[in-house]
Design an enzyme around this catalytic site. Structure first.
Site, PDB file in Angstrom:
ATOM      1  N   HIS A 108       3.672   6.470  -6.776  1.00 33.80           N
ATOM      2  CA  HIS A 108       2.808   7.512  -7.362  1.00 33.80           C
ATOM      3  C   HIS A 108       3.532   8.864  -7.258  1.00 33.80           C
ATOM      4  O   HIS A 108       3.626   9.613  -8.241  1.00 33.80           O
ATOM      5  CB  HIS A 108       1.470   7.544  -6.625  1.00 33.80           C
ATOM      6  CG  HIS A 108       0.421   8.360  -7.312  1.00 33.80           C
ATOM      7  ND1 HIS A 108      -0.871   8.461  -6.840  1.00 33.80           N
ATOM      8  CD2 HIS A 108       0.454   9.144  -8.428  1.00 33.80           C
ATOM      9  CE1 HIS A 108      -1.581   9.246  -7.651  1.00 33.80           C
ATOM     10  NE2 HIS A 108      -0.786   9.682  -8.613  1.00 33.80           N
ATOM     11  N   HIS A 122       0.835  -1.214   0.000  1.00 37.09           N
ATOM     12  CA  HIS A 122       0.000   0.000   0.000  1.00 37.09           C
ATOM     13  C   HIS A 122       0.865   1.258   0.000  1.00 37.09           C
ATOM     14  O   HIS A 122       0.708   2.149  -0.844  1.00 37.09           O
ATOM     15  CB  HIS A 122      -0.903  -0.037   1.236  1.00 37.09           C
ATOM     16  CG  HIS A 122      -1.833   1.123   1.362  1.00 37.09           C
ATOM     17  ND1 HIS A 122      -3.180   1.030   1.040  1.00 37.09           N
ATOM     18  CD2 HIS A 122      -1.652   2.398   1.777  1.00 37.09           C
ATOM     19  CE1 HIS A 122      -3.753   2.203   1.248  1.00 37.09           C
ATOM     20  NE2 HIS A 122      -2.847   3.047   1.704  1.00 37.09           N
ATOM     21  N   GLU A 123       1.789   1.329   0.940  1.00 34.22           N
ATOM     22  CA  GLU A 123       2.616   2.533   1.058  1.00 34.22           C
ATOM     23  C   GLU A 123       3.576   2.685  -0.129  1.00 34.22           C
ATOM     24  O   GLU A 123       3.889   3.802  -0.540  1.00 34.22           O
ATOM     25  CB  GLU A 123       3.391   2.526   2.380  1.00 34.22           C
ATOM     26  CG  GLU A 123       2.507   2.551   3.628  1.00 34.22           C
ATOM     27  CD  GLU A 123       1.520   3.707   3.668  1.00 34.22           C
ATOM     28  OE1 GLU A 123       1.769   4.745   3.016  1.00 34.22           O
ATOM     29  OE2 GLU A 123       0.481   3.586   4.329  1.00 34.22           O
ATOM     30  N   HIS A 135       1.730   4.522  -2.794  1.00 30.64           N
ATOM     31  CA  HIS A 135       1.809   5.972  -2.588  1.00 30.64           C
ATOM     32  C   HIS A 135       3.178   6.497  -3.039  1.00 30.64           C
ATOM     33  O   HIS A 135       3.284   7.510  -3.728  1.00 30.64           O
ATOM     34  CB  HIS A 135       1.642   6.310  -1.101  1.00 30.64           C
ATOM     35  CG  HIS A 135       0.240   6.216  -0.601  1.00 30.64           C
ATOM     36  ND1 HIS A 135      -0.821   6.818  -1.229  1.00 30.64           N
ATOM     37  CD2 HIS A 135      -0.271   5.614   0.506  1.00 30.64           C
ATOM     38  CE1 HIS A 135      -1.925   6.587  -0.534  1.00 30.64           C
ATOM     39  NE2 HIS A 135      -1.623   5.857   0.510  1.00 30.64           N
TER      40      HIS A 135
END
Length: 605
Positions: free
Chosen positions: A400, A393-394, A397
């Site tokens: 991105h 998940h991180e 981020h």
């Protein structure tokens, strides 16, 4: 790499350097930070020189914008570094002081540039239009058009300066809660399944909630919320102040509500928020079915709130060490292509990540950083499946931000909050697909299906419940009502009853859960976890089914940063969030996964 013993957290100075992030990539030393701090102060004086001159010519406005960008980038670096140093150990007074200085300087910067937008909007409309079309301002076209869009909510230069000077005070509720929650609040010690003492921490709480021993779960649950209960008046006052701050800003900027004000920054229609709540409430029967299956598989007469996180599949040894987690994430994200893989490997090998919990470290996980330096990730890694997916998940981020920073100028590099959870959740979706492919053991497969269902419960259902709670508490304040501990507890308890249904015993302790959610100090943020999850579910399916064309669209989306409105960026990627359909579709997937879980449960009884 081995996990630190759970009996006593290490001091920051005792943590293996290789398992910490390398903030020296941002500033080689605190002295270098001081130099950048001084540079910001100098740029503040420089930008003040443009006051009253912006309408003279496109060239003057362009020069001002260049200083604005340079100052913004330097300020970002100063603040991010100080705050991340403090996050390493909130008890470190040196970095408490640096963070306070950075926050004060940030307010000073906001005050200095407060003339900018009102002065641009003070131009006659035809003149502003001619500026927007001028070649010298081509790089700032979208920025200027966005200012024009929000014209009715921008105040006079003098009023904007007053509001800017309020910034430091406005941060107080969040800062107070952060210090109370991360530095001052100490949780008790309970007995683990072996009868040994273990102190509850933020990082260990979920691990304890996943413990197969029900007495351990109940003890941890009760002890944690008893601790919050002792602080309920303080935390209620802090949250009340935060909500009042939101309402104040909405009213002075002439918005009909705090919700409208929060969504307008991303140009998101309010219907997106209300449609989400309606879609989830319409699909609560599927959640009730899940609760019923959980009760059945755990073999309990009553299902309690502390039974929500324990895997429904017993006797499954599914520990995931950090090294293995990195390998699995790389494999799971292989469909995104070689370029993405290369950046991911660089992140894992170059100390972008602060891995384990230590005394005073900020709880939870996040990705952050400053333009011009690679992103960073804070974890409090525990050796379980949940933390494996948190890593994925991180990194979503982080990559991105990496792609956005490398393909957009500073002004457009920061993507909007509405799309912030898409990349992170898409990573989780792809990883889950990989894990289900390589997992043949029926019990481990059930464990993963259980985890996937929990992702839906936690990210779509639970975050929507949070979103509904936020909407309710802001409306209360807007109607002139006070947010007392009793009011907050009552509303929160009733929402849990609604969302979990008749087969759930909604324990009294859960009514204090609102007191431990830091996101409530970041108004109307959490709904985007649910919308982001829905968008990511659609995009991950496109990537797996279509291959390269979908990957190309997706990477283009990651590279777009904040160069367009978020709904437009997602449309280009292949999903329309202006429609309720992605949320409804995500909930259909939830129902399908639930059905597979029910069938598998029957087969291996």
């Amino acid at each position: 790499m081995t996990q630190t013993s759970h009996k006593e957290l290490p001091k920051r100075s005792d943590v293996n350097t290789e398992l910490t992030w390398k903030l020296e990539d941002m500033f080689s030393s605190d002295e270098a930070w001081e130099e950048e701090f001084k540079k910001v102060k100098d740029l503040v004086e420089k930008i003040k020189g443009f006051h009253g001159k912006l309408s003279e010519s496109p060239a003057v406005l362009a020069d001002c914008m260049k200083v604005y960008e340079e100052m913004g980038l330097a300020m970002e670096r100063v603040y991010v570094y100080a705050k991340m140093r403090r996050d390493e150990d909130n008890g470190n007074t040196k970095y408490q002081a640096l963070t306070d200085r950075a926050a004060s300087l940030n307010v000073h910067v906001s005050s200095a540039i407060s003339f900018l937008v009102p002065e641009i909007l003070d131009m006659p409309e035809e003149r502003l239009e001619s500026f927007i079309r001028n070649e010298k301002l081509a790089d700032y076209k979208f920025y200027l058009e966005e200012i024009k869009r929000q014209k009715e909510h921008v105040l006079s230069a003098q009023e904007e300066e007053i509001i800017a000077r309020m910034g430091e005070i406005a941060q107080a509720p969040q800062n107070i809660f952060g210090m109370l929650n991360n530095a001052d609040m100490v949780f008790p010690t309970i007995k683990d399944e072996n009868g040994e003492d273990i102190q509850i921490t933020h990082g260990r709480f979920l691990q304890l909630m996943e413990n197969q021993n029900r007495d351990v779960r109940k003890s941890a649950f009760t002890a944690l919320y008893d601790t919050y209960k002792k602080q309920k008046n303080t935390i209620a006052a802090t949250l009340n102040a935060s909500v009042k701050k939101d309402v104040f800003y909405a009213r002075v900027r002439k918005y009909p509500s705090a919700l409208a004000a929060a969504l307008d920054g991303d140009n998101i229609p309010i219907d997106v928020y209300t449609n989400l709540i309606k879609a989830v409430r319409d699909n609560l029967p599927a959640m009730y079915r899940y609760v019923s299956l959980r009760k059945k598989l755990l073999g309990v007469d009553q299902l309690h709130m502390y039974d929500l996180y324990v895997p429904m599949v017993k006797a499954v040894d599914f520990k995931v060490e950090y090294n293995e987690a990195m390998n699995l994430v790389e494999q799971g994200l292989a469909p995104l292509g070689a370029e993405y893989q290369s950046v991911l490997k660089e992140a894992f090998g170059s100390r972008w990540i602060d891995v384990y919990e230590n005394q005073g470290k900020t709880s939870g996980a996040y990705s952050w950083g400053a333009y011009g330096t690679h992103p960073y990730v804070l974890l409090n890694y525990q050796n379980n499946v949940n933390n494996l997916f948190t890593l994925a998940h991180e990194m979503g981020h982080a990559l991105h931000s990496y792609y956005s920073d490398h393909n957009q100028p500073y002004l457009y590099a920061q993507y909007k909050i509405f799309v912030a959870e898409v990349a992170s959740t898409c990573n989780e979706s792809l990883l889950m697909n990989h894990m289900l492919k390589i997992t043949e053991d029926p019990r481990k497969r059930m464990y993963l299906l259980n985890y996937y269902l929990e992702q839906f419960r936690g990210t779509v259902y639970r975050q929507t419940m949070f979103a509904e709670f936020e909407k309710m508490i802001h409306e209360k304040v807007e109607q002139g009502e006070a947010l007392t501990p009793e009011t907050l507890c009552s509303m929160y308890y009733d929402l849990n009853v609604d969302y979990y249904g008749p087969d759930m015993v909604v324990d009294e302790d859960i009514k204090m859960e609102w007191a431990r959610i830091p996101h409530f100090y970041n108004e109307f943020y959490v709904y985007q976890y649910a919308t982001g999850f829905s968008a990511a579910t659609a995009l991950s399916q496109q990537i797996l089914k279509e291959g390269q064309p979908a990957v190309d669209r997706y990477l283009s989306f990651l590279k777009s940063g904040g160069s367009d409105y978020p709904i437009q960026l997602l449309r280009k990627a292949g999903v329309d969030m202006a429609s309720p359909e992605p949320v409804v579709e995500a909930l259909r997937v939830f129902a399908d996964v639930l059905e597979e879980m029910e069938k598998l449960a029957e087969e291996i009884k």
